[in-house]
Write a protein that holds these residues in place. Sequence first.
Motif, PDB file in Angstrom:
ATOM      1  N   VAL A   1       0.846  -1.197   0.000  1.00 35.35           N
ATOM      2  CA  VAL A   1       0.000   0.000   0.000  1.00 35.35           C
ATOM      3  C   VAL A   1       0.878   1.243   0.000  1.00 35.35           C
ATOM      4  N   ILE A   2       1.890   1.253   0.858  1.00 38.97           N
ATOM      5  CA  ILE A   2       2.784   2.400   0.949  1.00 38.97           C
ATOM      6  C   ILE A   2       3.749   2.445  -0.231  1.00 38.97           C
ATOM      7  N   ARG A   3       4.249   1.280  -0.653  1.00 37.25           N
ATOM      8  CA  ARG A   3       5.171   1.277  -1.801  1.00 37.25           C
ATOM      9  C   ARG A   3       4.551   1.956  -3.008  1.00 37.25           C
ATOM     10  N   TYR A   4       3.297   1.587  -3.296  1.00 37.59           N
ATOM     11  CA  TYR A   4       2.619   2.161  -4.456  1.00 37.59           C
ATOM     12  C   TYR A   4       2.404   3.665  -4.283  1.00 37.59           C
ATOM     13  N   LEU A   5       1.899   4.086  -3.131  1.00 37.99           N
ATOM     14  CA  LEU A   5       1.625   5.503  -2.919  1.00 37.99           C
ATOM     15  C   LEU A   5       2.908   6.328  -2.920  1.00 37.99           C
ATOM     16  N   GLU A   6       3.959   5.793  -2.315  1.00 35.96           N
ATOM     17  CA  GLU A   6       5.238   6.504  -2.311  1.00 35.96           C
ATOM     18  C   GLU A   6       5.783   6.640  -3.727  1.00 35.96           C
ATOM     19  N   PHE A   7       5.658   5.579  -4.510  1.00 35.43           N
ATOM     20  CA  PHE A   7       6.109   5.645  -5.913  1.00 35.43           C
ATOM     21  C   PHE A   7       5.339   6.724  -6.663  1.00 35.43           C
ATOM     22  N   GLN A   8       4.038   6.785  -6.466  1.00 31.04           N
ATOM     23  CA  GLN A   8       3.214   7.764  -7.160  1.00 31.04           C
ATOM     24  C   GLN A   8       3.624   9.192  -6.825  1.00 31.04           C
ATOM     25  N   VAL A   9       3.743   9.518  -5.548  1.00 31.68           N
ATOM     26  CA  VAL A   9       4.036  10.910  -5.187  1.00 31.68           C
ATOM     27  C   VAL A   9       5.443  11.322  -5.605  1.00 31.68           C
ATOM     28  N   LYS A  10       6.370  10.369  -5.629  1.00 30.09           N
ATOM     29  CA  LYS A  10       7.735  10.710  -6.023  1.00 30.09           C
ATOM     30  C   LYS A  10       7.871  10.924  -7.532  1.00 30.09           C
ATOM     31  N   GLN A  11       6.867  10.509  -8.302  1.00 27.99           N
ATOM     32  CA  GLN A  11       6.857  10.774  -9.746  1.00 27.99           C
ATOM     33  C   GLN A  11       6.251  12.128 -10.067  1.00 27.99           C
ATOM     34  N   LEU A  12       5.619  12.762  -9.102  1.00 26.45           N
ATOM     35  CA  LEU A  12       4.873  13.999  -9.353  1.00 26.45           C
ATOM     36  C   LEU A  12       5.713  15.209  -8.977  1.00 26.45           C
ATOM     37  N   LYS A  13       5.951  16.082  -9.936  1.00 30.78           N
ATOM     38  CA  LYS A  13       6.808  17.244  -9.702  1.00 30.78           C
ATOM     39  C   LYS A  13       6.167  18.243  -8.738  1.00 30.78           C
ATOM     40  N   ASP A  14       4.863  18.172  -8.570  1.00 29.08           N
ATOM     41  CA  ASP A  14       4.167  19.127  -7.694  1.00 29.08           C
ATOM     42  C   ASP A  14       4.065  18.659  -6.250  1.00 29.08           C
ATOM     43  N   VAL A  15       4.796  17.584  -5.894  1.00 31.96           N
ATOM     44  CA  VAL A  15       4.816  17.110  -4.511  1.00 31.96           C
ATOM     45  C   VAL A  15       6.226  17.251  -3.952  1.00 31.96           C
ATOM     46  N   GLU A  16       6.334  17.987  -2.859  1.00 28.08           N
ATOM     47  CA  GLU A  16       7.612  18.129  -2.153  1.00 28.08           C
ATOM     48  C   GLU A  16       7.495  17.405  -0.812  1.00 28.08           C
ATOM     49  N   LEU A  17       8.360  16.408  -0.607  1.00 22.35           N
ATOM     50  CA  LEU A  17       8.352  15.625   0.621  1.00 22.35           C
ATOM     51  C   LEU A  17       9.407  16.150   1.581  1.00 22.35           C
ATOM     52  N   LYS A  18       9.001  16.429   2.809  1.00 20.74           N
ATOM     53  CA  LYS A  18       9.926  16.889   3.835  1.00 20.74           C
ATOM     54  C   LYS A  18       9.874  15.903   4.998  1.00 20.74           C
ATOM     55  N   LEU A  19      10.819  14.958   4.991  1.00 23.82           N
ATOM     56  CA  LEU A  19      10.841  13.883   5.975  1.00 23.82           C
ATOM     57  C   LEU A  19      11.708  14.252   7.171  1.00 23.82           C
ATOM     58  N   GLY A  20      11.406  13.621   8.306  1.00 25.02           N
ATOM     59  CA  GLY A  20      12.164  13.874   9.517  1.00 25.02           C
ATOM     60  C   GLY A  20      11.926  15.255  10.092  1.00 25.02           C
ATOM     61  N   ILE A  21      10.802  15.862   9.751  1.00 30.88           N
ATOM     62  CA  ILE A  21      10.482  17.214  10.205  1.00 30.88           C
ATOM     63  C   ILE A  21       9.101  17.209  10.860  1.00 30.88           C
ATOM     64  N   THR A  22       9.042  17.640  12.095  1.00 33.98           N
ATOM     65  CA  THR A  22       7.768  17.746  12.798  1.00 33.98           C
ATOM     66  C   THR A  22       7.111  19.075  12.460  1.00 33.98           C
ATOM     67  N   ALA A  23       5.925  19.029  11.918  1.00 31.36           N
ATOM     68  CA  ALA A  23       5.208  20.244  11.546  1.00 31.36           C
ATOM     69  C   ALA A  23       4.750  20.992  12.795  1.00 31.36           C
ATOM     70  N   THR A  24       5.047  22.273  12.829  1.00 32.49           N
ATOM     71  CA  THR A  24       4.593  23.131  13.914  1.00 32.49           C
ATOM     72  C   THR A  24       3.746  24.264  13.341  1.00 32.49           C
ATOM     73  N   ASN A  25       3.127  25.010  14.215  1.00 31.54           N
ATOM     74  CA  ASN A  25       2.301  26.143  13.785  1.00 31.54           C
ATOM     75  C   ASN A  25       3.101  27.098  12.921  1.00 31.54           C
TER      76      ASN A  25
END
Length: 337
Positions: free
Chosen positions: A123-147
């Motif tokens: 489930v995650i492999r497929y979704l991760e593959f999809q978003v990484k092919q899309l130029k309009d998605v920026e992934l910011k990992l290891g970052i806790t979102a704050t206000n």
Amino acid sequence: DMARQLLCDPETVNKAKKGKIDDIRKCIGCEEGCIGQVFLMQPIKCIQNPAAGKEKYLGMGTLKKVSNPKKIVVIGGGVAGLKFAEIAAKRGHNIVLFEKENILGGQINLLKKIPFRNEFSEVIRYLEFQVKQLKDVELKLGITATNNLVLSENPDVLVVASGAQAYVPDEYKNNKVISSWDVLNDNVVIGKNIIVYDPLCINEGAGIVEYLFDTFEDIKIYYVTPHKNIAINAKNENQDILLRKLLRLNLEIIPLHYLKDLTEDEATFVKVFTEKQLILKSFDNFVYTGMFKSIDNLFWEFKDNKKIKEVYRVGDAKAPAVVELAIRDAELLARSI
């Protein structure tokens, strides 16, 4: 088999002919949406593909580009966050996704540790593959979102997909009580005598029992539930397979009992209908399963202060549920913005 696979991804053959193997959404064999629905005399669907059975509304050719793309911040890189990012980006929106861990997947990373659940990794492999092919998605990992971090992105829309967390009701907390997540995260020392209490009697409780027996040697487990059997939401044939395995082990299933009182020394249960008490003592761990609480604090912060025009919750951050509902919820929300 190919019937289930084509429910999961109707374009399987065309993608294979073009050599786009990674682009194929693979059936994980859970049988929850397809064969499981047949036994319930309900319409067939697929937990990964919300369009199955609803092709007129969600199938190929129904996803329309937006005329006014928006910048959307998504908090959470689990099932719901990734699915939302995929669909919203394919419609033309610009996505910035924050995930506090260094890997994507959310609760799936725990689920796949349970015996016979590793297939959910797909489930995650497929979704991760999809978003990484899309130029309009920026992934910011290891970052806790704050206000402040969210506001610094100056988004038009905020989507909180931060999931849920396992919890134990305050009245039952003590040094021996742990959650199912504590077990799967290896956060605790597991003793020889264990009570697993499963108030909802869903697959998670049975999965924890399996995990404990597969991971630790020479343990005794008392599985207690107010319901009539273990894993009552499993299909009959799967429940039979589960019982065939577990009943050969040092497991005592105690159905029709609910928890009344709990201390470090004893657990008091009451039998349904008769009100007869059962007291269990000399246990090392008490695993409280099946209870989850949405992580939605940022949703309420921004919903109340109105600093962002559109604020939504999706997936378990909205209401703890199953993979199928997280995916469907995310797809519908992404199509609505």
